[in-house]
Each structure stands twice: as C-alpha cells, then as structure tokens.
Design a protein around this motif. Structure first.
Motif, PDB file in Angstrom:
ATOM      1  N   ASN A   1      -5.948  43.723 104.553  1.00 14.43           N
ATOM      2  CA  ASN A   1      -6.371  45.112 104.595  1.00 14.43           C
ATOM      3  C   ASN A   1      -7.790  45.234 105.132  1.00 14.43           C
ATOM      4  O   ASN A   1      -8.136  46.211 105.802  1.00 14.43           O
ATOM      5  N   GLY A   2      -8.637  44.238 104.850  1.00 13.07           N
ATOM      6  CA  GLY A   2      -9.984  44.247 105.395  1.00 13.07           C
ATOM      7  C   GLY A   2      -9.981  44.089 106.896  1.00 13.07           C
ATOM      8  O   GLY A   2     -10.739  44.757 107.615  1.00 13.07           O
ATOM      9  N   ASN A   3      -9.126  43.210 107.392  1.00 11.16           N
ATOM     10  CA  ASN A   3      -9.027  43.037 108.834  1.00 11.16           C
ATOM     11  C   ASN A   3      -8.513  44.305 109.509  1.00 11.16           C
ATOM     12  O   ASN A   3      -8.987  44.685 110.578  1.00 11.16           O
ATOM     13  N   ARG A   4      -7.551  44.954 108.879  1.00 13.63           N
ATOM     14  CA  ARG A   4      -7.006  46.181 109.458  1.00 13.63           C
ATOM     15  C   ARG A   4      -8.077  47.268 109.516  1.00 13.63           C
ATOM     16  O   ARG A   4      -8.160  48.020 110.484  1.00 13.63           O
ATOM     17  N   ALA A   5      -8.895  47.338 108.465  1.00 15.25           N
ATOM     18  CA  ALA A   5      -9.973  48.334 108.454  1.00 15.25           C
ATOM     19  C   ALA A   5     -10.971  48.050 109.558  1.00 15.25           C
ATOM     20  O   ALA A   5     -11.456  48.968 110.226  1.00 15.25           O
ATOM     21  N   LEU A   6     -11.282  46.768 109.772  1.00 16.20           N
ATOM     22  CA  LEU A   6     -12.210  46.404 110.837  1.00 16.20           C
ATOM     23  C   LEU A   6     -11.629  46.757 112.200  1.00 16.20           C
ATOM     24  O   LEU A   6     -12.319  47.303 113.062  1.00 16.20           O
ATOM     25  N   GLU A   7     -10.362  46.452 112.396  1.00 12.64           N
ATOM     26  CA  GLU A   7      -9.715  46.744 113.671  1.00 12.64           C
ATOM     27  C   GLU A   7      -9.654  48.245 113.933  1.00 12.64           C
ATOM     28  O   GLU A   7      -9.796  48.693 115.076  1.00 12.64           O
ATOM     29  N   LYS A   8      -9.455  49.019 112.879  1.00 10.48           N
ATOM     30  CA  LYS A   8      -9.415  50.466 113.044  1.00 10.48           C
ATOM     31  C   LYS A   8     -10.791  51.026 113.383  1.00 10.48           C
ATOM     32  O   LYS A   8     -10.931  51.904 114.245  1.00 10.48           O
ATOM     33  N   ALA A   9     -11.810  50.527 112.701  1.00  7.33           N
ATOM     34  CA  ALA A   9     -13.169  51.024 112.935  1.00  7.33           C
ATOM     35  C   ALA A   9     -13.716  50.555 114.276  1.00  7.33           C
ATOM     36  O   ALA A   9     -14.495  51.268 114.915  1.00  7.33           O
ATOM     37  N   PHE A  10     -13.314  49.349 114.708  1.00 12.41           N
ATOM     38  CA  PHE A  10     -13.810  48.759 115.951  1.00 12.41           C
ATOM     39  C   PHE A  10     -12.607  48.389 116.824  1.00 12.41           C
ATOM     40  O   PHE A  10     -12.258  47.210 116.957  1.00 12.41           O
ATOM     41  N   PRO A  11     -11.958  49.366 117.430  1.00 15.19           N
ATOM     42  CA  PRO A  11     -10.693  49.100 118.139  1.00 15.19           C
ATOM     43  C   PRO A  11     -10.825  48.335 119.445  1.00 15.19           C
ATOM     44  O   PRO A  11      -9.891  47.638 119.854  1.00 15.19           O
ATOM     45  N   LEU A  12     -11.962  48.463 120.128  1.00 15.36           N
ATOM     46  CA  LEU A  12     -12.126  47.703 121.371  1.00 15.36           C
ATOM     47  C   LEU A  12     -12.300  46.235 121.027  1.00 15.36           C
ATOM     48  O   LEU A  12     -13.085  45.876 120.143  1.00 15.36           O
ATOM     49  N   HIS A  13     -11.587  45.373 121.722  1.00 17.87           N
ATOM     50  CA  HIS A  13     -11.596  43.967 121.338  1.00 17.87           C
ATOM     51  C   HIS A  13     -11.469  43.047 122.543  1.00 17.87           C
ATOM     52  O   HIS A  13     -10.759  43.327 123.501  1.00 17.87           O
ATOM     53  N   THR A  14     -12.198  41.955 122.472  1.00 22.13           N
ATOM     54  CA  THR A  14     -11.983  40.820 123.354  1.00 22.13           C
ATOM     55  C   THR A  14     -12.362  39.588 122.560  1.00 22.13           C
ATOM     56  O   THR A  14     -12.873  39.677 121.441  1.00 22.13           O
ATOM     57  N   SER A  15     -12.093  38.424 123.101  1.00 27.50           N
ATOM     58  CA  SER A  15     -12.473  37.191 122.408  1.00 27.50           C
ATOM     59  C   SER A  15     -12.931  36.148 123.406  1.00 27.50           C
ATOM     60  O   SER A  15     -12.524  36.157 124.574  1.00 27.50           O
ATOM     61  N   VAL A  16     -13.783  35.271 122.921  1.00 31.19           N
ATOM     62  CA  VAL A  16     -14.349  34.192 123.725  1.00 31.19           C
ATOM     63  C   VAL A  16     -14.060  32.881 123.007  1.00 31.19           C
ATOM     64  O   VAL A  16     -14.589  32.639 121.921  1.00 31.19           O
ATOM     65  N   PHE A  17     -13.194  32.080 123.565  1.00 27.69           N
ATOM     66  CA  PHE A  17     -12.761  30.847 122.902  1.00 27.69           C
ATOM     67  C   PHE A  17     -12.261  31.126 121.486  1.00 27.69           C
ATOM     68  O   PHE A  17     -12.422  30.300 120.585  1.00 27.69           O
ATOM     69  N   GLY A  18     -11.669  32.279 121.269  1.00 31.96           N
ATOM     70  CA  GLY A  18     -11.140  32.633 119.956  1.00 31.96           C
ATOM     71  C   GLY A  18     -12.121  33.333 119.047  1.00 31.96           C
ATOM     72  O   GLY A  18     -11.756  33.743 117.942  1.00 31.96           O
ATOM     73  N   VAL A  19     -13.365  33.494 119.473  1.00 27.75           N
ATOM     74  CA  VAL A  19     -14.379  34.198 118.690  1.00 27.75           C
ATOM     75  C   VAL A  19     -14.333  35.673 119.075  1.00 27.75           C
ATOM     76  O   VAL A  19     -14.472  36.019 120.247  1.00 27.75           O
ATOM     77  N   SER A  20     -14.156  36.542 118.098  1.00 26.27           N
ATOM     78  CA  SER A  20     -13.908  37.954 118.373  1.00 26.27           C
ATOM     79  C   SER A  20     -15.177  38.747 118.661  1.00 26.27           C
ATOM     80  O   SER A  20     -16.223  38.511 118.062  1.00 26.27           O
ATOM     81  N   ILE A  21     -15.033  39.698 119.550  1.00 27.63           N
ATOM     82  CA  ILE A  21     -16.027  40.742 119.765  1.00 27.63           C
ATOM     83  C   ILE A  21     -15.288  42.060 119.599  1.00 27.63           C
ATOM     84  O   ILE A  21     -14.260  42.290 120.244  1.00 27.63           O
ATOM     85  N   ARG A  22     -15.784  42.918 118.721  1.00 31.65           N
ATOM     86  CA  ARG A  22     -15.154  44.209 118.460  1.00 31.65           C
ATOM     87  C   ARG A  22     -16.181  45.317 118.621  1.00 31.65           C
ATOM     88  O   ARG A  22     -17.350  45.136 118.314  1.00 31.65           O
ATOM     89  N   ALA A  23     -15.718  46.471 119.083  1.00 25.93           N
ATOM     90  CA  ALA A  23     -16.620  47.600 119.314  1.00 25.93           C
ATOM     91  C   ALA A  23     -15.916  48.903 118.991  1.00 25.93           C
ATOM     92  O   ALA A  23     -14.683  49.004 119.038  1.00 25.93           O
ATOM     93  N   THR A  24     -16.711  49.895 118.651  1.00 25.17           N
ATOM     94  CA  THR A  24     -16.180  51.238 118.469  1.00 25.17           C
ATOM     95  C   THR A  24     -15.756  51.798 119.819  1.00 25.17           C
ATOM     96  O   THR A  24     -16.227  51.355 120.873  1.00 25.17           O
TER      97      THR A  24
END
Length: 285
Positions: free
Chosen positions: A36-59
């Motif tokens: 549920n914490g991950n879902r909340a993060l994904e909802k708040a910061f929907p823009l996403h990319t990753s670098v070697f599996g390390v996430s970058i999230r943005a509003t």
C-alpha cells in the motif's frame, strides 16, 4: 547547495531519505516497502523511469526534461564510462534492494503538499525541479542534480556495501578523513571550527552521518571539477574551500586517495546529463 529537503519529508512522516535527512541521522530501512505504501508513492509520483533498476519518480507537474536529466546524471554516476554496465554492481544491487528512489517535484512547497499521508518505507531522496539546471551550473545556479543523486548513491549504496570505508559513522575511512577536514571529531555542529579547517558545514539540523554524506559530495564533485566554475568558491567557501581537483589533492590527501581508488568504481568524469549508452523515457505520462 540546496535547502535541506529531508526536514520536509520527515515532517510528512516519510521514514527515510538519503543524505543529511532528518533527525534520524540518515538511517534507513532495508525491508521491503508495504504494497500500500508503494501504491501511494506511485499515485503521488506517477512519472517514472529507472536506471539500472534504481527508480526515479516525479509528480505529473514536474518538468519532464528535468526528470530525464536526473536519469542521465544517475546513469553517468553509476556507469561513468558509459558502456552500459554498472561500474560497481554491488552498489547498484544494494540500491535496488533498498528500493532507493529519487523523487522529484517542482518546488519544496509541492513536496509538502504531495507527500502528506505517504507510507512508503523505502529509501528516498528528493530533488526539486527549481534547482535542476540541465544546461549546467552557472554563477548563482548550481545544478543540484549533481548533489542529490550522489547523496542517494553514496548514502544508500556505498555506505552499506563498504561500511568500514564509506560508512557514515565515526572511524570509517571517509569519516576519519572528514574529521581531519573539520579539525576534529564533532558529533554536532560546533560553535566555531578550528582555524585551518576546510570543511566547515554549519547546518545544525545535520548530524554526524549527514556530515559524512555532505563531505563525500563536496570532495568528489570538487575532484571532478564540478565546483570550480566562476563565482562558485564565493558561494560555498563558508562550507567548503577545496573547490578544485588540485586543491583536494594537495589539501586533503586522505580523501583524495580514497575517492580516486579505482577499486570502488566511483566517477572519474563529472556527469553532464548526456548518457550515451541509453535514451531514457518516462512512463505514467
């Protein structure tokens, strides 16, 4: 440097941030985040990319070009020769295991708004779009991407993989070098630093672990030439005076020897936001 972002997120009850974050001393959890914490993060910061599996999230209102710039800088820190392979896979694995995530918002005020109620328990570091300058640092406009991305990598990666070397506690090799740079071992910010100290960090919200994170950033980016542009010394000398590679080599030989040791796969070229091996894209747009 940018304002201390961890204070904002601590106030919002986010458990952990990398770098000098909060009164917890930069401590983080390595246990998986609740779904549920991950879902909340994904909802708040929907823009996403990753670098070697390390996430970058943005509003969704964060400048997408700046998010992609952060991804390129992260890729260049982790793969400095840009051959598509991480220069230190153990560090990358640690970042992925901890769910280390760079989160981006346009301004600090946006972070306070969007962060309320998040229950994510991973390792977070924030970066404001207002402090990102993809065209490079100029007087009065330092590209804080170079700082905040590095904080995430060293605090959550290097400090855990090499605790005796890069651990953010007294008597690690990097901490011993920092104690020399500050003129003594200070668990908190002293009223004044000894004469001759060249690392004089003065934010009293920063504990010892945080001070190590910041010291590593100052030393490495100075070695890479990131602090030497016109007018920069005047901006930072209240905190750090060895702003060129030569000054670090001559003035702080302990950290110079440590950070130039090829065994650890640290960057030897300053990231410029142009990662040649891969073109990043954003999902969630």
């Amino acid at each position: 440097m940018s304002a201390q972002p961890w204070a904002v997120l601590t106030a919002l009850a986010l458990l952990a941030l990398s770098g000098c974050n909060g009164s917890s001393g930069g401590s983080t959890t390595t246990t998986p985040a609740p779904d549920n914490g991950n879902r909340a993060l994904e909802k708040a910061f929907p823009l996403h990319t990753s670098v070697f599996g390390v996430s970058i999230r943005a509003t969704s209102n964060t400048d997408k070009a700046k998010v992609l710039h952060a991804a390129n800088v992260m890729a260049q820190y982790l793969d400095n020769d840009e051959n598509g392979l991480a220069d230190n896979q153990a560090v990358v694995d640690e970042l992925v295991k901890k769910q280390a995530t760079l989160i981006m918002v346009p301004t600090e005020a946006d972070l306070e708004t969007v962060g309320a109620g998040l229950g994510h328990r991973g390792a977070l570091q924030d970066l404001y779009g207002s402090e990102v300058h993809p065209q490079g640092s100029t007087p009065g406009q330092f590209d804080a991407t170079l700082e905040e991305v590095l904080h995430l990598i060293t605090h959550e990666g290097y400090a855990s993989v090499y605790p005796q070397i890069f651990g953010e506690m007294a008597e690690s090799q990097i901490a011993d070098a920092m104690d020399q740079a500050r003129g003594g071992r200070f668990e908190s910010i002293p009223a004044s630093y000894p004469v001759g100290a060249w690392y004089t960090y003065d934010d009293d919200s920063c504990d010892y672990s945080c001070m190590v994170t910041e010291y590593t950033y100052w030393a490495l980016t100075s070695l890479l030439g990131g602090q030497s542009h016109s007018g920069r010394l005047e901006e930072i000398q209240h905190e750090w005076s060895l702003n060129t590679p030569q000054k670090v080599k001559l003035g702080d030989p302990a950290v110079y020897t440590l950070l130039t040791n090829g065994e650890y796969g640290l960057a030897t070229v300053l990231p410029d936001g142009h990662y040649d091996y891969q073109t990043f894209t954003l999902s969630g747009d």
